[in-house]
Design an enzyme around this catalytic site. Structure first.
Site, PDB file in Angstrom:
ATOM      1  N   LYS A 203      38.858  41.930  44.925  1.00  0.00           N
ATOM      2  CA  LYS A 203      37.634  41.129  44.949  1.00  0.00           C
ATOM      3  C   LYS A 203      37.648  40.295  46.228  1.00  0.00           C
ATOM      4  O   LYS A 203      38.394  39.337  46.350  1.00  0.00           O
ATOM      5  CB  LYS A 203      37.547  40.193  43.740  1.00  0.00           C
ATOM      6  CG  LYS A 203      36.180  39.545  43.635  1.00  0.00           C
ATOM      7  CD  LYS A 203      36.175  38.138  43.103  1.00  0.00           C
ATOM      8  CE  LYS A 203      36.497  37.070  44.075  1.00  0.00           C
ATOM      9  NZ  LYS A 203      35.545  36.861  45.185  1.00  0.00           N
ATOM     10  N   GLU A 413      44.437  19.032  53.627  1.00  0.00           N
ATOM     11  CA  GLU A 413      43.951  20.165  54.422  1.00  0.00           C
ATOM     12  C   GLU A 413      42.452  19.983  54.686  1.00  0.00           C
ATOM     13  O   GLU A 413      41.671  19.767  53.758  1.00  0.00           O
ATOM     14  CB  GLU A 413      44.177  21.482  53.661  1.00  0.00           C
ATOM     15  CG  GLU A 413      43.800  22.688  54.490  1.00  0.00           C
ATOM     16  CD  GLU A 413      44.054  24.013  53.761  1.00  0.00           C
ATOM     17  OE1 GLU A 413      43.635  24.136  52.591  1.00  0.00           O
ATOM     18  OE2 GLU A 413      44.654  24.915  54.368  1.00  0.00           O
TER      19      GLU A 413
END
Ligand code: NAD
Length: 523
Positions: A203, A413
Protein backbone atom coordinates in the site's frame (compact mmCIF):
# COMPACT_ATOMS: atom_id res chain seq x y z
CA UNK A 1 1.02 -24.41 -18.67
CA UNK A 2 0.13 -22.15 -15.82
CA UNK A 3 1.54 -18.77 -14.87
CA UNK A 4 4.43 -20.35 -13.01
CA UNK A 5 6.12 -21.65 -16.14
CA UNK A 6 9.14 -19.63 -15.05
CA UNK A 7 10.14 -22.64 -13.06
CA UNK A 8 10.21 -24.71 -16.18
CA UNK A 9 10.64 -22.61 -19.30
CA UNK A 10 14.28 -21.99 -20.18
CA UNK A 11 13.52 -18.78 -22.10
CA UNK A 12 12.23 -17.25 -18.89
CA UNK A 13 15.11 -18.23 -16.72
CA UNK A 14 17.82 -16.70 -18.88
CA UNK A 15 18.50 -13.00 -19.12
CA UNK A 16 16.59 -12.67 -22.40
CA UNK A 17 14.26 -9.77 -21.89
CA UNK A 18 10.98 -9.22 -23.65
CA UNK A 19 11.07 -6.46 -26.21
CA UNK A 20 7.96 -4.64 -25.05
CA UNK A 21 7.47 -0.94 -25.66
CA UNK A 22 8.18 1.41 -22.75
CA UNK A 23 5.19 2.45 -20.72
CA UNK A 24 3.37 5.55 -21.84
CA UNK A 25 4.47 8.69 -20.07
CA UNK A 26 2.15 11.22 -21.67
CA UNK A 27 0.81 13.23 -18.76
CA UNK A 28 -1.25 15.70 -20.81
CA UNK A 29 -4.49 14.02 -19.75
CA UNK A 30 -4.65 12.23 -16.43
CA UNK A 31 -4.63 8.50 -16.75
CA UNK A 32 -6.77 6.22 -14.61
CA UNK A 33 -4.49 3.95 -12.56
CA UNK A 34 -5.84 0.79 -11.01
CA UNK A 35 -4.92 -1.61 -8.28
CA UNK A 36 -2.69 -4.51 -9.28
CA UNK A 37 -4.12 -7.80 -8.06
CA UNK A 38 -3.25 -11.30 -9.26
CA UNK A 39 -1.37 -10.01 -12.31
CA UNK A 40 -4.09 -7.63 -13.49
CA UNK A 41 -4.83 -3.94 -13.20
CA UNK A 42 -8.31 -3.77 -11.63
CA UNK A 43 -10.59 -1.06 -10.30
CA UNK A 44 -11.49 -0.87 -6.63
CA UNK A 45 -14.83 -2.34 -5.68
CA UNK A 46 -15.43 0.93 -3.79
CA UNK A 47 -15.94 2.78 -7.08
CA UNK A 48 -14.03 5.72 -5.58
CA UNK A 49 -10.89 7.42 -6.86
CA UNK A 50 -8.62 10.31 -5.93
CA UNK A 51 -6.34 12.65 -7.88
CA UNK A 52 -2.58 12.69 -7.63
CA UNK A 53 -1.38 16.29 -8.11
CA UNK A 54 2.05 17.80 -8.58
CA UNK A 55 3.11 19.64 -5.40
CA UNK A 56 5.13 22.09 -7.54
CA UNK A 57 2.10 22.87 -9.69
CA UNK A 58 -1.20 21.79 -8.25
CA UNK A 59 -2.93 22.48 -11.59
CA UNK A 60 -1.22 19.37 -12.91
CA UNK A 61 -3.02 16.08 -12.26
CA UNK A 62 -0.63 13.16 -12.76
CA UNK A 63 -3.18 10.44 -12.51
CA UNK A 64 -6.41 9.24 -10.98
CA UNK A 65 -5.88 6.47 -8.43
CA UNK A 66 -8.15 3.97 -6.72
CA UNK A 67 -9.48 4.76 -3.26
CA UNK A 68 -9.56 1.15 -2.21
CA UNK A 69 -11.46 -0.57 0.55
CA UNK A 70 -11.02 -3.63 2.78
CA UNK A 71 -12.44 -5.95 0.09
CA UNK A 72 -9.70 -4.92 -2.35
CA UNK A 73 -7.06 -5.60 0.29
CA UNK A 74 -8.59 -9.01 1.01
CA UNK A 75 -8.56 -9.85 -2.71
CA UNK A 76 -4.89 -8.87 -2.96
CA UNK A 77 -3.97 -10.93 0.10
CA UNK A 78 -5.93 -13.91 -1.26
CA UNK A 79 -4.00 -13.68 -4.54
CA UNK A 80 -0.70 -13.43 -2.68
CA UNK A 81 -1.63 -16.37 -0.46
CA UNK A 82 -2.40 -18.57 -3.46
CA UNK A 83 0.72 -17.46 -5.38
CA UNK A 84 2.93 -18.19 -2.38
CA UNK A 85 2.26 -21.91 -2.69
CA UNK A 86 4.28 -22.03 -5.91
CA UNK A 87 6.61 -19.01 -5.63
CA UNK A 88 8.20 -20.40 -2.47
CA UNK A 89 9.24 -23.48 -4.45
CA UNK A 90 10.84 -21.59 -7.35
CA UNK A 91 14.60 -22.00 -6.81
CA UNK A 92 16.06 -18.79 -5.40
CA UNK A 93 18.59 -18.41 -8.28
CA UNK A 94 15.63 -18.50 -10.70
CA UNK A 95 13.81 -15.87 -8.68
CA UNK A 96 17.03 -13.89 -8.86
CA UNK A 97 17.16 -14.15 -12.64
CA UNK A 98 13.77 -12.52 -12.87
CA UNK A 99 14.89 -9.75 -10.51
CA UNK A 100 17.93 -9.11 -12.74
CA UNK A 101 15.54 -8.48 -15.60
CA UNK A 102 13.35 -6.22 -13.46
CA UNK A 103 16.45 -4.21 -12.48
CA UNK A 104 17.49 -3.92 -16.12
CA UNK A 105 14.04 -2.68 -17.09
CA UNK A 106 14.13 -0.08 -14.34
CA UNK A 107 17.53 1.01 -15.61
CA UNK A 108 16.11 1.36 -19.12
CA UNK A 109 13.28 3.49 -17.73
CA UNK A 110 15.30 5.43 -15.18
CA UNK A 111 14.70 8.82 -16.76
CA UNK A 112 10.92 8.64 -17.21
CA UNK A 113 10.53 7.03 -13.79
CA UNK A 114 12.58 9.82 -12.23
CA UNK A 115 10.77 12.61 -14.05
CA UNK A 116 7.43 11.25 -12.95
CA UNK A 117 8.71 10.97 -9.40
CA UNK A 118 9.73 14.65 -9.42
CA UNK A 119 6.29 15.55 -10.73
CA UNK A 120 4.66 13.35 -8.14
CA UNK A 121 6.50 14.39 -4.99
CA UNK A 122 8.57 17.44 -5.84
CA UNK A 123 12.19 16.58 -5.09
CA UNK A 124 14.65 17.78 -7.71
CA UNK A 125 15.41 15.59 -10.69
CA UNK A 126 18.99 14.81 -9.61
CA UNK A 127 17.58 13.35 -6.41
CA UNK A 128 14.77 11.39 -8.04
CA UNK A 129 17.35 9.86 -10.37
CA UNK A 130 19.14 8.84 -7.16
CA UNK A 131 15.93 7.37 -5.74
CA UNK A 132 15.32 5.32 -8.88
CA UNK A 133 18.98 4.26 -8.91
CA UNK A 134 18.70 3.09 -5.33
CA UNK A 135 15.76 0.88 -6.32
CA UNK A 136 17.82 -0.47 -9.25
CA UNK A 137 20.81 -1.12 -6.96
CA UNK A 138 18.62 -2.93 -4.46
CA UNK A 139 17.03 -5.06 -7.17
CA UNK A 140 20.40 -6.09 -8.66
CA UNK A 141 21.75 -6.71 -5.18
CA UNK A 142 18.87 -8.97 -4.16
CA UNK A 143 18.98 -10.72 -7.56
CA UNK A 144 22.54 -11.72 -6.70
CA UNK A 145 21.41 -12.84 -3.28
CA UNK A 146 19.41 -15.54 -5.08
CA UNK A 147 22.69 -17.43 -5.48
CA UNK A 148 23.75 -16.84 -1.88
CA UNK A 149 21.08 -16.75 0.84
CA UNK A 150 23.82 -18.33 2.89
CA UNK A 151 23.04 -20.56 5.79
CA UNK A 152 25.47 -22.28 8.08
CA UNK A 153 26.91 -25.78 8.31
CA UNK A 154 28.48 -26.65 11.60
CA UNK A 155 29.75 -29.87 13.21
CA UNK A 156 27.45 -31.93 15.33
CA UNK A 157 28.47 -32.94 18.84
CA UNK A 158 27.48 -36.51 17.87
CA UNK A 159 29.14 -38.90 15.46
CA UNK A 160 27.51 -39.50 12.07
CA UNK A 161 25.25 -36.50 12.32
CA UNK A 162 25.11 -33.42 10.06
CA UNK A 163 23.95 -29.93 11.12
CA UNK A 164 22.93 -27.00 8.94
CA UNK A 165 20.65 -23.98 8.78
CA UNK A 166 18.46 -22.73 5.94
CA UNK A 167 16.36 -19.61 5.51
CA UNK A 168 12.68 -20.28 4.92
CA UNK A 169 10.13 -17.74 3.65
CA UNK A 170 7.14 -16.80 5.77
CA UNK A 171 4.31 -16.20 3.30
CA UNK A 172 2.49 -12.97 2.49
CA UNK A 173 4.29 -9.73 3.34
CA UNK A 174 2.38 -6.43 3.66
CA UNK A 175 4.18 -3.15 3.06
CA UNK A 176 3.07 0.31 4.08
CA UNK A 177 5.37 2.95 2.62
CA UNK A 178 5.93 6.74 2.80
CA UNK A 179 6.08 9.35 0.05
CA UNK A 180 9.61 10.72 0.41
CA UNK A 181 11.45 7.80 -1.26
CA UNK A 182 8.59 6.45 -3.31
CA UNK A 183 10.53 3.89 -5.33
CA UNK A 184 13.64 3.21 -3.23
CA UNK A 185 11.78 2.32 -0.01
CA UNK A 186 9.26 -0.03 -1.67
CA UNK A 187 12.18 -1.78 -3.41
CA UNK A 188 14.05 -2.19 -0.09
CA UNK A 189 11.11 -4.21 1.11
CA UNK A 190 9.90 -5.90 -2.05
CA UNK A 191 13.16 -7.29 -3.46
CA UNK A 192 14.40 -9.08 -0.33
CA UNK A 193 10.90 -10.41 0.32
CA UNK A 194 10.71 -11.83 -3.20
CA UNK A 195 14.18 -13.34 -3.26
CA UNK A 196 13.42 -15.16 -0.01
CA UNK A 197 10.31 -16.68 -1.63
CA UNK A 198 7.55 -14.56 -0.09
CA UNK A 199 4.71 -12.83 -1.90
CA UNK A 200 3.83 -9.18 -1.49
CA UNK A 201 0.98 -6.72 -1.05
CA UNK A 202 1.98 -3.06 -0.99
CA UNK A 203 0.00 0.00 0.00
CA UNK A 204 1.88 3.07 -1.19
CA UNK A 205 1.59 6.50 0.43
CA UNK A 206 -1.44 8.36 -0.87
CA UNK A 207 0.80 11.12 -2.28
CA UNK A 208 3.04 8.79 -4.33
CA UNK A 209 1.21 5.82 -5.82
CA UNK A 210 2.56 6.48 -9.34
CA UNK A 211 6.17 5.58 -8.54
CA UNK A 212 5.02 2.32 -6.96
CA UNK A 213 2.78 1.60 -9.96
CA UNK A 214 5.88 2.01 -12.16
CA UNK A 215 7.84 -0.42 -9.99
CA UNK A 216 5.00 -2.95 -10.09
CA UNK A 217 4.67 -2.59 -13.86
CA UNK A 218 8.40 -3.33 -14.25
CA UNK A 219 7.96 -6.50 -12.16
CA UNK A 220 4.97 -7.55 -14.24
CA UNK A 221 6.65 -6.80 -17.59
CA UNK A 222 9.64 -8.95 -16.68
CA UNK A 223 7.71 -12.04 -15.70
CA UNK A 224 7.00 -11.95 -11.98
CA UNK A 225 4.05 -14.36 -11.88
CA UNK A 226 0.47 -13.26 -11.10
CA UNK A 227 -0.26 -12.84 -7.41
CA UNK A 228 3.40 -12.61 -6.38
CA UNK A 229 3.32 -8.78 -6.25
CA UNK A 230 0.11 -6.85 -5.62
CA UNK A 231 -0.62 -3.17 -5.07
CA UNK A 232 -3.65 -1.57 -3.44
CA UNK A 233 -3.84 2.23 -3.27
CA UNK A 234 -5.76 4.27 -0.73
CA UNK A 235 -5.63 5.83 2.68
CA UNK A 236 -3.58 4.39 5.51
CA UNK A 237 -6.29 4.81 8.10
CA UNK A 238 -8.82 2.90 5.94
CA UNK A 239 -6.51 0.13 4.74
CA UNK A 240 -4.15 -0.18 7.71
CA UNK A 241 -6.15 -2.70 9.73
CA UNK A 242 -7.18 -4.91 6.77
CA UNK A 243 -3.63 -5.10 5.48
CA UNK A 244 -2.04 -5.77 8.88
CA UNK A 245 -4.59 -7.93 10.68
CA UNK A 246 -5.41 -10.41 7.90
CA UNK A 247 -4.32 -13.81 9.33
CA UNK A 248 -2.57 -14.79 6.08
CA UNK A 249 -0.17 -11.87 6.42
CA UNK A 250 2.94 -13.03 8.27
CA UNK A 251 5.25 -10.00 7.81
CA UNK A 252 4.41 -6.31 8.04
CA UNK A 253 7.09 -3.87 6.99
CA UNK A 254 6.30 -0.23 7.64
CA UNK A 255 8.20 2.97 6.95
CA UNK A 256 6.71 6.24 8.12
CA UNK A 257 6.14 8.32 11.22
CA UNK A 258 6.79 7.01 14.72
CA UNK A 259 3.19 7.83 15.62
CA UNK A 260 1.73 5.50 12.96
CA UNK A 261 4.53 2.97 13.44
CA UNK A 262 3.52 2.53 17.06
CA UNK A 263 -0.03 1.61 15.98
CA UNK A 264 1.33 -0.83 13.39
CA UNK A 265 3.53 -2.44 16.02
CA UNK A 266 0.63 -2.85 18.44
CA UNK A 267 -1.58 -4.35 15.73
CA UNK A 268 1.10 -6.92 14.84
CA UNK A 269 2.03 -7.83 18.38
CA UNK A 270 -1.04 -9.82 19.34
CA UNK A 271 -0.65 -12.10 16.30
CA UNK A 272 3.16 -12.42 16.65
CA UNK A 273 3.74 -11.19 13.11
CA UNK A 274 7.19 -10.23 11.97
CA UNK A 275 7.03 -6.44 12.16
CA UNK A 276 9.77 -4.21 10.78
CA UNK A 277 9.46 -0.51 11.55
CA UNK A 278 11.53 2.33 10.09
CA UNK A 279 10.36 5.61 11.55
CA UNK A 280 11.27 9.21 12.33
CA UNK A 281 14.61 10.89 12.82
CA UNK A 282 16.15 14.03 14.30
CA UNK A 283 19.63 13.89 12.91
CA UNK A 284 22.55 15.93 14.09
CA UNK A 285 25.73 17.10 12.41
CA UNK A 286 28.58 17.85 14.82
CA UNK A 287 31.05 20.50 13.64
CA UNK A 288 34.28 20.54 15.64
CA UNK A 289 36.72 23.45 15.89
CA UNK A 290 39.19 21.64 13.61
CA UNK A 291 36.61 20.87 10.89
CA UNK A 292 37.11 21.93 7.31
CA UNK A 293 34.38 24.53 7.41
CA UNK A 294 33.70 24.70 3.66
CA UNK A 295 33.15 20.96 3.66
CA UNK A 296 30.98 21.10 6.79
CA UNK A 297 28.84 23.81 5.16
CA UNK A 298 28.50 21.77 1.95
CA UNK A 299 27.45 18.79 4.05
CA UNK A 300 24.94 20.72 6.15
CA UNK A 301 23.32 22.33 3.10
CA UNK A 302 22.92 19.01 1.31
CA UNK A 303 21.77 17.26 4.49
CA UNK A 304 19.30 19.95 5.55
CA UNK A 305 17.79 21.12 2.28
CA UNK A 306 18.08 18.06 0.01
CA UNK A 307 14.59 16.61 -0.58
CA UNK A 308 13.36 19.89 0.97
CA UNK A 309 14.42 18.49 4.35
CA UNK A 310 11.88 15.69 3.95
CA UNK A 311 14.25 12.80 4.53
CA UNK A 312 14.19 10.61 7.60
CA UNK A 313 17.96 11.15 7.68
CA UNK A 314 17.79 14.92 7.01
CA UNK A 315 20.19 17.10 8.98
CA UNK A 316 17.94 19.19 11.16
CA UNK A 317 20.34 20.00 14.01
CA UNK A 318 23.90 21.26 14.12
CA UNK A 319 26.01 21.07 17.26
CA UNK A 320 28.79 23.49 16.38
CA UNK A 321 31.91 24.16 18.43
CA UNK A 322 31.88 27.62 20.04
CA UNK A 323 35.19 28.63 18.44
CA UNK A 324 33.85 28.27 14.90
CA UNK A 325 30.11 28.77 15.31
CA UNK A 326 30.08 32.40 14.21
CA UNK A 327 32.00 31.70 11.01
CA UNK A 328 30.13 28.48 10.24
CA UNK A 329 26.77 30.19 10.80
CA UNK A 330 27.49 33.15 8.56
CA UNK A 331 28.77 30.81 5.80
CA UNK A 332 25.71 28.61 5.90
CA UNK A 333 23.25 31.48 6.03
CA UNK A 334 24.87 33.08 3.01
CA UNK A 335 24.69 29.82 1.05
CA UNK A 336 21.12 28.98 2.17
CA UNK A 337 19.90 32.37 0.94
CA UNK A 338 21.26 31.62 -2.51
CA UNK A 339 19.64 28.20 -2.94
CA UNK A 340 17.38 28.15 -5.98
CA UNK A 341 13.90 26.94 -5.06
CA UNK A 342 11.42 25.86 -7.71
CA UNK A 343 10.07 23.08 -9.87
CA UNK A 344 12.47 20.15 -9.54
CA UNK A 345 12.27 19.30 -13.25
CA UNK A 346 14.38 22.40 -13.92
CA UNK A 347 17.95 21.02 -13.69
CA UNK A 348 19.20 24.27 -12.12
CA UNK A 349 16.75 24.13 -9.20
CA UNK A 350 18.29 23.04 -5.89
CA UNK A 351 15.22 22.62 -3.70
CA UNK A 352 11.68 21.64 -4.59
CA UNK A 353 8.36 22.15 -2.78
CA UNK A 354 6.95 20.53 0.33
CA UNK A 355 4.86 17.47 -0.46
CA UNK A 356 1.50 18.99 0.50
CA UNK A 357 -0.35 21.88 2.08
CA UNK A 358 -0.53 19.90 5.32
CA UNK A 359 3.26 19.40 5.40
CA UNK A 360 3.83 23.06 4.55
CA UNK A 361 1.56 24.08 7.42
CA UNK A 362 3.39 21.74 9.82
CA UNK A 363 6.75 23.27 8.86
CA UNK A 364 5.46 26.86 9.14
CA UNK A 365 4.02 25.87 12.54
CA UNK A 366 7.48 24.71 13.70
CA UNK A 367 9.04 27.94 12.44
CA UNK A 368 6.59 29.85 14.67
CA UNK A 369 7.38 27.56 17.59
CA UNK A 370 11.11 28.14 17.06
CA UNK A 371 10.63 31.92 17.13
CA UNK A 372 8.40 31.76 20.21
CA UNK A 373 10.88 29.51 22.03
CA UNK A 374 13.58 32.15 21.50
CA UNK A 375 15.64 30.76 18.61
CA UNK A 376 17.05 33.43 16.28
CA UNK A 377 15.64 33.26 12.74
CA UNK A 378 18.67 33.96 10.54
CA UNK A 379 17.21 33.37 7.10
CA UNK A 380 14.00 32.08 5.53
CA UNK A 381 10.94 31.31 7.57
CA UNK A 382 8.30 32.17 4.97
CA UNK A 383 6.24 30.50 2.30
CA UNK A 384 7.39 31.55 -1.18
CA UNK A 385 4.70 33.31 -3.18
CA UNK A 386 4.25 35.08 -6.50
CA UNK A 387 4.35 33.71 -10.05
CA UNK A 388 4.73 29.95 -10.31
CA UNK A 389 5.30 29.70 -6.55
CA UNK A 390 1.58 30.33 -6.03
CA UNK A 391 0.78 27.00 -7.69
CA UNK A 392 2.88 24.91 -5.32
CA UNK A 393 3.94 24.41 -1.71
CA UNK A 394 7.25 26.30 -1.71
CA UNK A 395 9.16 27.40 1.36
CA UNK A 396 12.32 29.39 1.93
CA UNK A 397 15.32 27.41 3.18
CA UNK A 398 15.33 28.34 6.86
CA UNK A 399 18.16 28.58 9.38
CA UNK A 400 17.79 29.24 13.10
CA UNK A 401 20.70 30.20 15.35
CA UNK A 402 20.94 30.24 19.14
CA UNK A 403 18.97 27.02 19.40
CA UNK A 404 19.07 25.32 22.79
CA UNK A 405 18.32 21.79 23.91
CA UNK A 406 15.10 22.80 25.66
CA UNK A 407 13.50 24.01 22.42
CA UNK A 408 11.00 21.92 20.50
CA UNK A 409 12.78 22.58 17.20
CA UNK A 410 15.82 20.85 18.72
CA UNK A 411 13.89 17.77 19.81
CA UNK A 412 11.02 17.15 17.41
CA UNK A 413 11.10 15.97 13.82
CA UNK A 414 10.05 18.85 11.53
CA UNK A 415 10.39 17.15 8.13
CA UNK A 416 11.03 20.34 6.21
CA UNK A 417 13.84 22.71 5.18
CA UNK A 418 14.60 24.02 8.66
CA UNK A 419 18.06 23.82 10.23
CA UNK A 420 18.75 24.70 13.87
CA UNK A 421 22.27 25.57 15.04
CA UNK A 422 23.26 25.13 18.68
CA UNK A 423 26.63 25.76 20.31
CA UNK A 424 28.78 23.15 22.06
CA UNK A 425 31.97 23.63 24.02
CA UNK A 426 33.56 20.20 23.65
CA UNK A 427 33.23 16.84 21.96
CA UNK A 428 31.65 15.34 25.07
CA UNK A 429 29.03 18.04 25.10
CA UNK A 430 28.37 17.58 21.37
CA UNK A 431 27.86 13.84 21.86
CA UNK A 432 25.48 14.43 24.75
CA UNK A 433 23.54 16.88 22.59
CA UNK A 434 23.47 14.42 19.69
CA UNK A 435 21.98 11.75 21.93
CA UNK A 436 19.43 14.14 23.41
CA UNK A 437 16.55 12.99 21.22
CA UNK A 438 13.98 10.19 21.28
CA UNK A 439 15.18 9.17 17.80
CA UNK A 440 18.36 7.40 16.70
CA UNK A 441 18.62 7.24 12.94
CA UNK A 442 21.66 9.11 11.64
CA UNK A 443 24.41 11.50 12.80
CA UNK A 444 27.67 12.86 11.51
CA UNK A 445 30.84 14.61 12.63
CA UNK A 446 33.11 16.98 10.76
CA UNK A 447 36.60 16.93 12.26
CA UNK A 448 40.21 16.39 11.19
CA UNK A 449 41.06 14.65 14.47
CA UNK A 450 40.89 10.87 14.25
CA UNK A 451 40.37 10.57 18.01
CA UNK A 452 37.31 12.82 17.87
CA UNK A 453 35.95 10.84 14.94
CA UNK A 454 36.35 7.44 16.60
CA UNK A 455 34.98 8.63 19.94
CA UNK A 456 31.87 10.03 18.26
CA UNK A 457 31.49 6.89 16.11
CA UNK A 458 31.42 4.84 19.30
CA UNK A 459 29.32 7.06 21.55
CA UNK A 460 26.62 8.59 19.36
CA UNK A 461 23.77 6.10 19.64
CA UNK A 462 22.35 5.91 16.12
CA UNK A 463 21.94 3.23 13.46
CA UNK A 464 23.96 5.21 10.91
CA UNK A 465 27.00 7.43 11.40
CA UNK A 466 29.11 9.47 8.99
CA UNK A 467 32.54 11.05 9.32
CA UNK A 468 33.16 14.18 7.26
CA UNK A 469 29.96 13.60 5.34
CA UNK A 470 26.36 14.71 5.88
CA UNK A 471 23.75 12.68 7.72
CA UNK A 472 22.32 11.45 4.41
CA UNK A 473 23.78 9.17 1.75
CA UNK A 474 23.12 5.53 2.62
CA UNK A 475 24.25 2.77 0.24
CA UNK A 476 22.13 -0.32 -0.30
CA UNK A 477 24.67 -2.91 0.80
CA UNK A 478 24.97 -1.57 4.35
CA UNK A 479 22.19 -2.02 6.92
CA UNK A 480 19.77 0.90 7.16
CA UNK A 481 17.74 1.76 10.24
CA UNK A 482 17.79 3.43 13.59
CA UNK A 483 17.82 3.02 17.34
CA UNK A 484 15.33 4.14 20.00
CA UNK A 485 12.04 5.47 18.54
CA UNK A 486 13.34 5.26 14.98
CA UNK A 487 13.04 1.50 14.77
CA UNK A 488 12.30 -1.77 16.49
CA UNK A 489 15.66 -3.44 16.09
CA UNK A 490 15.40 -4.59 12.48
CA UNK A 491 17.36 -3.24 9.56
CA UNK A 492 16.55 -2.72 5.92
CA UNK A 493 19.00 -3.22 3.04
CA UNK A 494 22.26 -5.21 3.11
CA UNK A 495 21.88 -8.86 4.03
CA UNK A 496 20.47 -7.75 7.40
CA UNK A 497 17.09 -7.26 5.72
CA UNK A 498 16.88 -10.98 4.95
CA UNK A 499 16.19 -11.63 8.63
CA UNK A 500 12.90 -9.75 8.30
CA UNK A 501 11.75 -11.80 5.33
CA UNK A 502 12.92 -15.27 6.31
CA UNK A 503 13.09 -17.46 9.35
CA UNK A 504 15.92 -19.78 10.24
CA UNK A 505 15.35 -23.49 10.22
CA UNK A 506 18.03 -25.56 11.97
CA UNK A 507 18.27 -29.04 10.47
CA UNK A 508 19.88 -32.10 12.06
CA UNK A 509 20.48 -35.17 9.90
CA UNK A 510 21.41 -38.26 11.84
CA UNK A 511 22.95 -40.96 9.64
CA UNK A 512 24.21 -43.18 12.49
CA UNK A 513 21.27 -45.56 12.27
CA UNK A 514 20.73 -45.43 16.01
CA UNK A 515 19.15 -43.04 18.50
CA UNK A 516 21.69 -40.44 19.60
CA UNK A 517 20.66 -38.08 22.39
CA UNK A 518 22.31 -34.64 22.38
CA UNK A 519 23.74 -33.48 25.74
CA UNK A 520 23.22 -37.01 27.12
CA UNK A 521 24.94 -39.69 25.07
CA UNK A 522 28.19 -37.83 24.52
CA UNK A 523 28.96 -36.99 28.16
P1 NAD B 1 3.05 8.49 7.76
O1 NAD B 1 3.32 7.73 9.00
O2 NAD B 1 2.04 9.57 7.82
O3 NAD B 1 2.58 7.52 6.58
C1 NAD B 1 3.35 6.40 6.22
C2 NAD B 1 2.42 5.36 5.62
O4 NAD B 1 1.52 4.92 6.62
C3 NAD B 1 1.56 5.88 4.46
O5 NAD B 1 1.44 4.89 3.47
C4 NAD B 1 0.23 6.12 5.14
O6 NAD B 1 -0.86 6.06 4.24
C5 NAD B 1 0.19 4.99 6.14
N1 NAD B 1 -0.71 5.19 7.28
C6 NAD B 1 -1.18 6.34 7.79
N2 NAD B 1 -2.01 6.09 8.84
C7 NAD B 1 -2.04 4.74 9.00
C8 NAD B 1 -2.69 3.86 9.91
N3 NAD B 1 -3.47 4.31 10.88
N4 NAD B 1 -2.47 2.53 9.78
C9 NAD B 1 -1.66 2.05 8.81
N5 NAD B 1 -1.03 2.84 7.92
C10 NAD B 1 -1.21 4.17 8.00
O7 NAD B 1 4.47 9.05 7.25
P2 NAD B 1 4.78 9.92 5.96
O8 NAD B 1 4.27 11.31 6.19
O9 NAD B 1 4.35 9.23 4.73
O10 NAD B 1 6.37 9.90 5.97
C11 NAD B 1 7.12 10.73 6.80
C12 NAD B 1 7.63 9.99 8.00
O11 NAD B 1 8.29 8.80 7.58
C13 NAD B 1 8.67 10.76 8.76
O12 NAD B 1 8.47 10.61 10.14
C14 NAD B 1 9.98 10.12 8.34
O13 NAD B 1 11.04 10.29 9.26
C15 NAD B 1 9.57 8.71 8.19
N6 NAD B 1 10.50 7.98 7.33
C16 NAD B 1 11.34 7.09 7.91
C17 NAD B 1 12.28 6.41 7.15
C18 NAD B 1 13.22 5.41 7.79
O14 NAD B 1 13.75 4.57 7.07
N7 NAD B 1 13.48 5.48 9.08
C19 NAD B 1 12.33 6.62 5.77
C20 NAD B 1 11.45 7.54 5.21
C21 NAD B 1 10.52 8.20 6.00
Amino acid sequence: MNEFTITLAPELVRLKRKKTEPMEYNMSSPKLYKNFINGEWVESSSGNTSENRNPANTDEVLGIFQKSNADDVAAAIDAATEAYKKWRLVPAPKRGEILYKVAQRMLDQKEPFSQQMTQEMGKVIKETRGDTQEAIDMTFYMAGEGRRLFGMTTPSEMENKFNMTVRQPLGVCSFITPWNFPMAIPSWKMMPALICGNTVVIKPATDTPLSVANLIQACHDEGIPPGVVNMVTGSGSALGAPIIKNPNVRVVSFTGSTEVGRKVSEACATDFKHCCLEMGGKNVQIVMDDAKLELAVDGALWGAFGTTGQRCTATSRIACHKDVVEKFTSMIVERARKLKVGNGLDESVEMGPAISQAQLDTVLGYIDIGKKDGAKLLTGGERLTGGDYDKGFFLQPTVFGEVTQSMRIWKEEIFGPVLGIAVCGSLDEAIAMANDTPYGLSASIFTQDVNNAYTAMRDVYTGIFYVNAPTIGAETHLPFGGTKETGNGHREAATACLDVFSEWKSIYVDFSGSLQRAQIDNQ
